[in-house]
Structures are given as structure tokens and as C-alpha cells.
Design an enzyme around this catalytic site. Structure first.
Site, mmCIF file in Angstrom:
data_model
loop_
_atom_site.group_PDB
_atom_site.id
_atom_site.type_symbol
_atom_site.label_atom_id
_atom_site.label_comp_id
_atom_site.label_asym_id
_atom_site.label_seq_id
_atom_site.Cartn_x
_atom_site.Cartn_y
_atom_site.Cartn_z
ATOM 1 N N GLU A 1 0.904 -1.274 -0.036
ATOM 2 C CA GLU A 1 0.052 0.003 0.004
ATOM 3 C C GLU A 1 0.737 1.344 -0.202
ATOM 4 O OE1 GLU A 1 -3.719 0.146 1.932
ATOM 5 O OE2 GLU A 1 -3.832 1.722 0.610
ATOM 6 N N ASP A 2 1.877 1.342 0.896
ATOM 7 C CA ASP A 2 2.520 2.311 1.149
ATOM 8 C C ASP A 2 3.966 2.708 0.380
ATOM 9 O OD1 ASP A 2 0.507 3.202 2.604
ATOM 10 O OD2 ASP A 2 1.611 2.439 4.591
#
Ligand code: MN
Length: 479
Positions: free
Chosen positions: A77-78
Site C-alpha cells: 500500500e505505502d
């Protein structure tokens, strides 16, 4: 535990799985490098979050792939790696777990957008593929809830509500009571801060007042069991704040809560649970209608224990929960206890047990096959699974779990499609009732069937509450 460092995690893992240590270290370094430069709202480096998540998982004695996925859970996600990278650097299972957790993170239960509904469906059904995804997500949510003070007030309330509505019930369904209780209390603290404080103060005061009596009981029971050569360990627990809050909301007074205090009595084998019960009843008078045998009648999430509430010294009532050491592991950790007690592949055993023993899981699979539309599916799951549940008995004493509002028609279809299709009437607690009678907790239900019946009538589809019963009736009518 505050300010966990890598060494704490390593120590914890080494306690139960020394072979996993090197790979866990590798996963930590990998995640640390990827999250380098990112900070949490608390100002700490981002890696503290996945590290804490892995620590919570290690506390449950999670397997190596789950620990790695816990450390890597926010990398897709990051950061700029993709699933294939994780698969290459670790393995396919770790990659799938991280991918599953990432999909869950993108969902938002309160929103009505299509995209969100599709994601929500993915999460809920991911449990059917690998329940470890949900377990990692629960650990992730638990750490986020523990550090919620750094978020805006709006975010706090939003997260707390979602935790209360979705994640605490999920933890309950897989039997992870420890996580469930902590999630509930953390949520309540942000949703009703004043109420939370008030109950907390009262609880601490009562604990202080009762401590001497409770310690005396604990010591006497421990001695009694030792004298009778029953190996045992006894722990004291007080109901969680949310549990107390719920009872107060139902109109009970604090002093009426019969299981506010409990002695958890662990013994070596099942026969000794009953032996201990007899000995203890001889020492302290039991309250007659407060005995439950969840060993012979396990709860629908596998919880097993004998419950008996006793008249203790100085007019306090105390619940005793008598079970074996293995049952106690399941009582605290639910399905995840298999990481500890399974002899073979824990993951496969978890998945198998989910299918065979957990009633909510069957309902989930049914709903997934009935509803094509995402919105309808999510609404139905919320209505039937994440709303209040009731527990009723079959004539054989088996416990059946149903959503609040369920009728004998739902009960019949829950037993089997055949019973539903041949049902002609129902008895509840030995009294004949109309088919749209709304079932209550602890009702004893007997379905009357007739092979020659024409099956349920059309209007029964309206009288049923669960999607499965409605669907089966409509199908039969269409034939
Ligand atoms: Mn996270």
C-alpha cells in the site's frame, strides 16, 4: 508493552519457533528499508507499526509466514514494491497474505460507493480463502486502536465505530476473546468517553473492595484441588468495561452482574473438570440457575468450559469457569490456538474447522453464493452476521446461532433444507407457536415436519428473517 524493539520480537519468536528467527529478521530489515523516511502521526518511524503488529501475532504464536506478512503488511500500500517482489523475496503464501490484508485496508464499511462495496466483499470472503488474513488485519487494527490518541477526533470516532461494528464481531466469531475484549474497550473509550471513565472508576473500586475475598476463594479452591490430586492453575479476571457497559444498558445494576468477577480454573483433563466442579460446589454454594455446561454444549465459536456462579464470602457472587488447559487456550485465542496445539499444519486445520464447526462461516458462504450484487451482499452480512445474535437449542441440546429477529422457519432451514421444506409447524419450550414467532435466547425449538406436506407457503418467505430461508422458500415455490 511500550516501545517494542526488534529484539523483543525476536525473543518472543525464539520462545516458540527458533527456526523462524532468521527469516523474521530478514522481513523486518526488508520492511524497514521500504518504509524508510515515513513517520506515523505520533512522530515515530513507520516501522514501529508493523513491528508491533508482528509482536501481537507472535504473542498468539503465529507461524513464520504470518509473522513475515505482519511485518510487510503495509508495504504494498505505502511503498513501491509489488506482490511479485514479495513472492520472489519470500514466498507465495506471504505474498498472498500481504495482498489480502492490503485489499481489506482499502475498504470502508460506512461508505456506500460501489468500489467500497466490492472491496468489503473481498475482505469478508477472504476469510474463506485464508483466515490468517483476518488475523493479521485484527492485529493491525488492535495496534492502530492502541495508538488512536494521535488521530483527529473525527478519525477516532470513525475508527472506533468501525472497530465495534466489524472487527470486534470478527474476533468474536473466530473465538479470539482477548483481542475482542481489548478492541471493545478501546472503541468504547472513544465512542463514549464519559461513560467509559465512570465504569472504569467503579470497576477499580469494586476490584479493590473484593480483592481480599477473591484471593481467599482462589487460595481455598487451589488447596482443595491440590489435596484431591487435581493438577490446576487458577486466574482471576474481571469483566471488560464494554461487557459491563452492555449489562448496565440492559438495565442491570453493577451489583447484579453475576459474572463481574470470575475465577478461571484450569485442570489437566475433562473428567477432572467435573470432579473439580463437585468439590467446589461442596465448598461454596452454587446459584442454581447459573450453571452451564459448555463442555458438552460448546458455543458456536468452539468455546468450551463449565460455568457456575457461587455465593462467595462477604455476599459477593463469583463465577467459576472450569476447563482444561487446551480449552483455555481456545478460550483466549480461538481458532488461532491451533498455532500452539495443532499437531499437523495449523493453517489447514484452521480452515477445516472453520468450514465444519463455525456456524457463521456457513452463513457467510451461503450469502456469498446467493447475492450477486455487492451492496446487497454487504447489507445482508451486516444485518445477519454483524448484528445481535441469539442462541437457541435443538431438542438434543445443540446450540444454534441465529440473527436477532429469526423465526422457527429460519431455525428449520438452518438445521437442513429438507427440514425447512417439510416443516408444518413448531414448538418453542413445549408450546405450539405460529411460524413467525420471534425466537428468543435459550428457546428450545422443535420443528414438526411432514413428508407429505406441500412445503412452506409463499407468505413464509416474508415471515423468514434469514436470506437462506427466504431463498430456499422462493426456489421451492417456483418449482
Ligand atoms: Mn497497518
Amino acid at each position: 508493552m511500550d516501545n517494542i524493539v526488534l529484539n523483543d520480537l525476536i525473543k518472543k519468536v525464539a520462545e516458540y519457533n527458533i527456526e523462524a528467527v532468521e527469516t523474521v529478521k530478514k522481513a523486518y530489515d526488508y520492511a524497514k528499508k521500504l518504509h524508510d523516511g515515513q513517520v506515523r502521526q505520533s512522530g515515530e518511524p513507520y516501522i514501529t507499526h508493523p513491528l508491533n503488529v508482528a509482536y501481537i501475532l507472535a504473542d498468539m504464536h503465529a507461524d513464520m509466514d504470518t509473522l513475515c506478512a505482519g511485518l510487510l503488511h503495509d508495504t504494498l500500500e505505502d511503498t513501491n514494491i509489488i506482490k511479485k517482489d514479495i513472492e520472489y523475496d519470500f514466498n507465495k503464501d506471504v505474498a498472498n497474505l500481504v495482498d489480502g490484508v492490503t485489499k481489506i485496508s482499502k475498504m470502508n464499511f460506512s461508505s456506500k460507493q460501489d468500489q467500497n462495496m466490492a472491496n468489503t466483499r473481498k475482505i469478508i470472503t477472504s476469510i474463506t480463502e485464508d483466515v490468517r488474513i483476518i488475523i493479521i488485519k485484527l492485529a493491525d487494527r488492535l495496534h492502530n486502536m492502541r495508538t488512536l490518541q494521535f488521530k483527529s477526533e473525527f478519525k477516532q470516532k470513525e475508527n472506533a465505530l468501525e472497530t465495534m461494528e466489524i472487527f470486534a464481531p470478527l474476533a468474536y466469531y473466530i473465538g479470539a476473546y482477548r483481542i475482542k475484549s481489548e478492541l471493545e474497550d478501546l472503541s468504547l473509550r472513544y465512542l463514549k468517553p464519559d461513560m467509559y471513565k465512570k465504569i472504569e472508576e467503579k470497576k477499580i473500586k469494586l476490584e479493590e473492595e473484593s480483592n481480599k475475598c477473591l484471593q481467599e476463594m482462589l487460595f481455598k479452591i487451589h488447596t482443595l484441588l491440590n489435596d484431591n490430586k487435581i493438577p490446576n492453575e487458577i486466574k482471576l479476571r474481571t469483566k471488560n468495561i464494554y461487557g459491563i457497559y452492555k449489562r448496565l444498558n440492559e438495565g442491570q445494576r453493577l451489583s447484579d452482574i453475576h459474572d463481574l468477577f470470575a475465577l478461571k480454573i484450569m485442570v489437566d483433563k475433562i473428567a477432572n473438570c467435573y470432579n473439580a466442579l463437585g468439590l467446589i460446589h461442596d465448598l461454596y454454594h452454587p446459584i442454581n440457575n447459573k450453571f452451564k455446561d459448555y463442555i458438552c454444549n460448546p458455543k458456536t465459536n468452539m468455546y468450551r468450559s463449565l460455568h457456575s456462579t457461587l455465593f462467595g464470602p462477604a455476599a459477593i457472587t463469583v463465577q467459576t469457569q472450569i476447563r482444561t488447559f487446551d480449552m483455555d487456550k481456545i478460550a483466549s485465542f480461538g481458532l488461532t490456538a491451533y498455532w500452539d496445539i495443532a499437531k499437523g499444519n495449523a493453517r489447514d486445520i484452521m480452515q477445516k474447522d472453520l468450514k465444519e464447526k463455525f456456524q457463521f462461516f456457513k452463513s457467510l458462504i451461503e450469502m456469498n453464493s446467493i447475492f450477486g450484487d455487492n451492496q446487497e451482499f454487504v447489507n445482508q452480512v451486516k444485518r445477519e452476521l454483524f448484528s445481535d445474535r441469539i442462541y437457541v437449542y435443538t431438542t438434543k441440546g445443540e446450540i444454534i446461532e441465529l440473527p436477532k429477529g429469526a423465526t422457527p422457519i429460519d431455525f428449520a432451514y438452518k438445521l437442513s433444507t429438507d427440514i425447512g421444506n417439510t416443516m408444518v409447524g413448531a414448538f418453542v419450550n413445549d408450546e405450539y407457536v405460529p411460524v413467525d414467532y420471534v425466537l428468543k435466547n435459550k428457546d428450545r425449538v422443535r420443528i414438526v415436519t411432514d413428508e407429505l406436506s406441500f412445503g412452506p407457503r409463499e407468505e413464509w418467505a416474508e415471515k423468514a428473517h434469514t436470506s437462506y430461508a427466504k431463498k430456499m422458500i422462493k426456489e421451492l415455490i417456483n418449482k
